[in-house]
Design an enzyme around this catalytic site. Structure first.
Site, PDB file in Angstrom:
ATOM      1  N   ALA A   1       0.960  -1.084   0.078  1.00 58.27           N
ATOM      2  CA  ALA A   1       0.073  -0.091   0.153  1.00 58.27           C
ATOM      3  C   ALA A   1       0.860   1.232   0.070  1.00 58.27           C
ATOM      4  CB  ALA A   1      -1.114  -0.090   1.133  1.00 58.27           C
TER       5      ALA A   1
ATOM      6  N   ASP B   1      -8.254  -0.787   5.041  1.00 64.37           N
ATOM      7  CA  ASP B   1      -8.777  -2.025   5.973  1.00 64.37           C
ATOM      8  C   ASP B   1      -7.531  -2.773   6.144  1.00 64.37           C
ATOM      9  OD1 ASP B   1     -10.184  -4.192   7.030  1.00 64.37           O
ATOM     10  OD2 ASP B   1     -10.906  -4.873   5.186  1.00 64.37           O
TER      11      ASP B   1
END
Length: 558
Positions: free
Chosen positions: A393, A410
């Site tokens: 990410a 998440d």
């Protein structure tokens, strides 16, 4: 078998010693990696166990270099015996520790004892080889350079093999057996090459062959032993267990629920996961009634995606998850497919590696029109194109500059330094560039009750990065009181956000959340978010969040 009349040529002896040193250097380093990663998995203490175990083994290697001074007599025989013993102990080390982990807290003591023992034996290898090789080298200077150079080359080879080959094809238990097999094969080859120098060839051959058979049997049975040990750790039967290059995945199934674990830590339970995922997804989506383009960071289980796809305005979802193993599990395991409502169906993923991007083919996902005025309306409407990116990410937000109406984060708790960077000021500052000016962002932020300091630090980090952050919470039975943050960057105040939430009267289908319940989640009990301690924001260069998290869950918030 008669002893050869003549010793092998010096060049052959030297070649065997040099090659042995390369293999031993590789094995020695990988033993350290296996035990340190195993300790990290079992104790869940981020890099702490990796650092400590490697330090313990390096210390033990120093002890071993001293111990070898008392080794006398036939050095060839001592070297062969050392390799066989190292192969046996090293080969069974991971399995022994893991099986003890399932039945007794004393596994920690055994782990450190095994690490010390292996370190001592590794530390004895180099000096013994130097002593043996001194007869075949021109000088001490040449002798040292030859042996040490090969050891360092072997270490590099071991690091590369562990990272790119062993971790991707074997479990930690099987890796340790591969290392043990290598050590014993070194001993077996040396046994025949150095036979001229051996006084007890028959006995050494018997010991080596028995050890070789033991290691091969252990490799064959390691999966069964690991499953037995792992099952002891869980209440419900294990239906899936796999170690990916990034983490260990376990899925258990009881009579009423399935539970998903990563490295032994519960990620969700089917009995109440909908509470968590509805609270994570609905606030930003209902506030962005016309949101078309959504980014999900994490969420490889497809459960957040399931909730996003309920909103008919959504036309595109980009989902970013580092581990293709999680997505593969969620895409193919029947219980998870049922749970995530096949949110990955028809998404065909081409995996190009964790440092690149794997983009699934563009697909059209359809759903029934939940806003229809006609109760019997069965029309299907297009919902979204789903793209899957297999990439870290942090690397994603540094690489891509696309804009999204909503961003859903998440990610697992910041229980490691690697995960803490995904809750950092640096990460959020970059992520803001991916959020449209009128967009909303939501993220899970651990428990505001059990880990208050962690929760408050995440909020402060978001605000330092330039986002407005409004906390909210709800009870998720599997985890207790849990918290999230709703974030935005435009001029709306918290009061205006609450007013917008109060005005919502219509929802997609949910199992828990209602329009009237959602605004109440933004109300906290008295003093729940109060602390006398000064809370710092988290950054990559000052990862205070990891320390907050460890202390909160170990001692409770100050």
């Amino acid at each position: 078998m008669k002893k050869p009349a003549q010793p092998p040529p010096a060049s052959i002896i030297k070649l065997v010693l040099v090659l042995s040193m390369i293999f031993m250097g590789a094995c020695g380093l990988v033993y350290e990696y296996v035990l340190s990663v195993l300790g990290n998995y079992l104790m869940g203490t981020s890099y702490e166990e990796i650092f400590i175990i490697i330090g313990v083994m390096m210390f033990a290697m120093g002890i071993g270099s001293l111990v070898q001074r008392i080794v006398a007599g036939n050095l060839f025989e001592k070297f062969l015996l050392l390799e066989v013993l190292l192969g046996l102990l090293g080969g069974f080390s991971a399995t022994i520790v893991y099986m003890l982990f399932a039945v007794t807290p004393a596994y920690k003591v055994i782990l450190y004892c095994i690490a010390l023992s292996i370190g001592v034996m590794i530390g004895m290898e180099i000096p013994l080889l130097i002593r043996i090789n001194q007869e075949y080298s021109e000088s001490l200077r040449v002798n040292l350079s030859e042996i040490l150079c090969m050891d360092y080359i072997g270490s590099l080879i071991g690091a590369l093999l562990f990272t790119y080959v062993l971790l991707t094809h074997f479990t930690l238990a099987k890796i340790s057996f591969v290392l043990g097999l290598t050590n014993i094969l070194i001993g077996l080859v040396s046994l025949f090459v150095f036979r001229y120098f051996l006084d007890r060839f028959g006995l050494l051959l018997l010991v080596t062959l028995v050890s070789l058979g033991s290691i091969c049997f252990g490799f064959y049975k390691s999966a069964d032993w690991s499953r037995w040990a792992e099952q002891k750790y869980y209440n419900d039967p294990i239906v899936f267990s796999e170690t990916t290059p990034y983490q260990h995945l376990t899925l258990t199934k009881g009579r009423r629920e399935i539970n998903f674990f990563i490295n032994g830590h519960l990620q969700f339970s089917s009995s109440d996961e909908y509470i968590y995922h509805e609270l994570l997804v609905f606030p930003p989506l209902v506030l962005s009634a016309t949101a078309e383009k959504i980014l999900i960071l994490g969420g490889g289980d497809g459960l957040a995606l399931r909730e996003v796809l309920k909103f008919p305005s959504v036309r595109r979802v980009d989902l970013v998850d580092l581990d293709p193993g999680v997505i593969a599990l969620a895409s193919h395991q029947p219980d998870l497919i049922h749970l995530n409502q096949a949110s990955f169906s028809d998404a065909r993923v081409r995996i190009h590696g964790s440092t690149g991007v794997s983009l699934g083919e563009t697909i059209e996902v359809v759903t029934r029109n939940w806003r229809s005025e006609f109760a019997l309306d069965s029309r299907l409407e297009p919902v979204a194109e789903v793209n899957l990116y297999l990439i870290d990410a942090d690397l994603f937000v540094r690489t891509f500059d696309d804009l999204y109406d909503c961003i859903i984060i998440d990610l697992p708790d910041p229980s490691t330094l690697e995960l803490a960077k995904l809750y950092s000021f640096d990460f959020y500052r970059l992520l803001i560039n991916n959020l449209k000016p009128e967009g909303f962002l939501s993220l899970q932020a651990t428990s505001p009750f059990y880990s208050k300091n962690t929760f408050l630090s995440i909020g402060k980090t978001l605000r330092e990065a330039g986002l407005k952050a409004l906390p909210y919470h709800e009870n998720v039975p599997s985890f207790g009181e849990w918290g999230w943050y709703l974030c935005w960057r435009h001029d709306l105040t918290a009061a205006q956000i609450r007013k917008k939430l109060d005005s919502i009267t219509d929802f997609p289908t949910t199992q828990f959340l209602t329009p009237r319940l959602l605004p109440t989640c933004f109300i906290f009990p008295k003093n729940m978010l109060q602390t006398e301690k000064e809370i710092n924001f988290n950054s990559k260069m000052n990862p205070v969040l990891w320390a907050y998290y460890r202390n909160d869950w170990k001692y409770g918030p100050d």
